[in-house]
Design an enzyme around this catalytic site. Sequence first.
Site, PDB file in Angstrom:
ATOM      1  CD  GLU A 152      -1.819  -2.276   1.495  1.00 12.41           C
ATOM      2  OE1 GLU A 152      -0.802  -2.561   1.984  1.00 12.41           O
ATOM      3  OE2 GLU A 152      -2.932  -3.137   1.369  1.00 12.41           O
ATOM      4  CG  HIS A 171      -8.862  -7.057   8.376  1.00 17.95           C
ATOM      5  ND1 HIS A 171      -7.748  -7.279   9.268  1.00 17.95           N
ATOM      6  CD2 HIS A 171      -8.849  -7.717   7.119  1.00 17.95           C
ATOM      7  CE1 HIS A 171      -6.993  -8.237   8.462  1.00 17.95           C
ATOM      8  NE2 HIS A 171      -7.473  -8.357   7.244  1.00 17.95           N
TER       9      HIS A 171
END
Lengths: 324, 350
Positions: free
Chosen positions: A60, A129
């Site tokens: 990322e 998450h």
Amino acid sequence: MPEITYREAINQAIKEEMQRDESVFLMGEEVGQYHGAYKVTQGLMDSFGRDRVIDTPISESGFAGLGVGAAMMGLRPIVEFMTWSFSFVAFDQIINNAANMRYMSGGLINVPIVFRGPANGGVNVGATHSHTPENFYAHIPGLKVICPANAYDAKGLMKMAIRDNDPVCILENTILYNQTAEVPEEEYLIPFGEADIKRSGSDISLIAHGRSVITALEAADKLQAEHNINAEVVDLRCLRPLDEKTILESVKKTNRVVYVEENKPFCGTGAQIACLIQEKAFDHLDAEIKRVCTLDAPQIYSMPREKDQLPTADRVVETALTIL
Amino acid sequence: MSHNPAQASINTLLSQEEKIHLYREMVRIRRFEERSVRSYQQGHIGGFCHVYNGQEAVAAGTISVLGPDDHIITAYRDHAHALMVGMDMNSLMAELYGKETGCSKGKGGSMHFFDPSKNFWGGHGIVGGQTPLGAGLAFALKYQGKKGACLTYLGDGAVNQGPFYEALNLASLWNLPLIYIIENNQYSMGTSQERGCAGDTLAGRGSGFGIYNEVIEEGNDVYTIRERTSEALQRAYEEQRPSILEIKTYRYRGHSMSDPDKTYRSKEEIEEYKKTSDPIDRFQEQLVGESVLSVEQAEAINKEAKEEAERAVEFAEQSDFPTKEAIQQDIFWETDNPEQGSSQGTFFFN
């Protein structure tokens, strides 16, 4: 008007904008060959090829930063985070590079990039998450932050974001991806900074963003059916820029406010909205401002308990009743 | 016969004027930095100020071989790169002074010089944070079908940051025209390479990604740097392959102006480098030896550069600070261009 899912709405928005402008490209983990971890980008690689729909490694910080660099040169990247929880490893690229670039260069540079992906709890994936970091990003001057609650808004706001000349963060929701709404076939754009009254009412304002708008709507139905209370539901749609006018008008009409959100309460979005309301509509309040947030703990895995941790329509109703 | 970089075609093609120009640029960098140091010590420049003294051959050598579609981006020790791409000394000094006539309107400071019109994309304050940006600039060049490359500078400390490795992987995987220049001045702040970096060479860390890499020991020699950089540029243009050049260099001052430079190296070490390896002295000797430059001319160039830096200080002193209104300008393109924007609502919360 055809009914399409939230997922299809975003897919259409990206597709239409990629057709319109060759400088738009899409990048992220599994966006191409796999058709998207949540199938939002289904078919786009087939339509636009591998040069414009780019599968990235799990990296990322690398690809978010690469996107910012490309945007500085005038390209219009759409960077997908499989979930916004994973954006934390790219935090420096989003904040120090995307958001600060224009300022540090004295206005010489702008960064037309879209960071997008889902950000929500409720799917039993545990603390790592399930983050809803819209408040983190809205905190940063230089970023625009969008949280669409239905397919119609998602499409119009996504198209607007791709055309925008500033960095835009769009926080979607995996639970909403299958929800349908009527979406016109003809093109439309939704300008940022315009809240939407999702339900008009007179007794209390339930103000919300993202999926919590749906929770607020359920609560409004219950308040009506079970308590004969007519709640107004205000969907912010966009955190920065913020539609203060619609918020304040609603407060002046109903004199009571509950903010509903998936953020955790401390320094959450609702705290900012409560501050705004007490500052600019103090004399119109007949009760303290209440908030219904995700309970202040890391996200729990256990299925029934996560439901309790998230804002529920019942908790909104209970909270509303305390100030009515 | 040993290889002589001065005889490389990229160097023999230089005219006498171009060689003198290159020398002048190195001297201008040195004089600008010396003048900045003085102004910093006098309290006119705030915050962190990282000067380039001792490293001049790196910026001069690498940037002087670039073509019209080549771009650069660097970290916070950025004054030299800004001068090399042709930014006006006045605007740089004014930026250090935090004035509205500064290159970033007094909003960026020493670490954040930019001039996109000269293909210079900053000036970045977070160690290693610029390394993926450089990959993005290279990606854009490729996407747009341009024959250009992006030189992305980083220090020897930045090689230990994660984003660098993510960027290396993407650069190799996607065949980006990207050249990482590791300016290895041997100390990441106060930590020597041996105390901070495992393994052998820093450039060698590219090997795991299949990226061409080499160490340039003669980091004080402009001719060498020009030759190797131009080879890396060919690799980028012709093969669309990235490179890493680790250039050994040395800084004379502390990490920043707030580093007293007393704990991690000796004065003798610094003096020894200055005496034996100064890049400007070396180039001057080469040019005098080639009969391109006389010692008198060199002195005149030094004097002019000092005067130019002095004028830049006067310009900075006479300029105004940004207005209070400016604090909330240059944040969003849209609020700076309201007639072209479509958003409603409040952007700033005071």
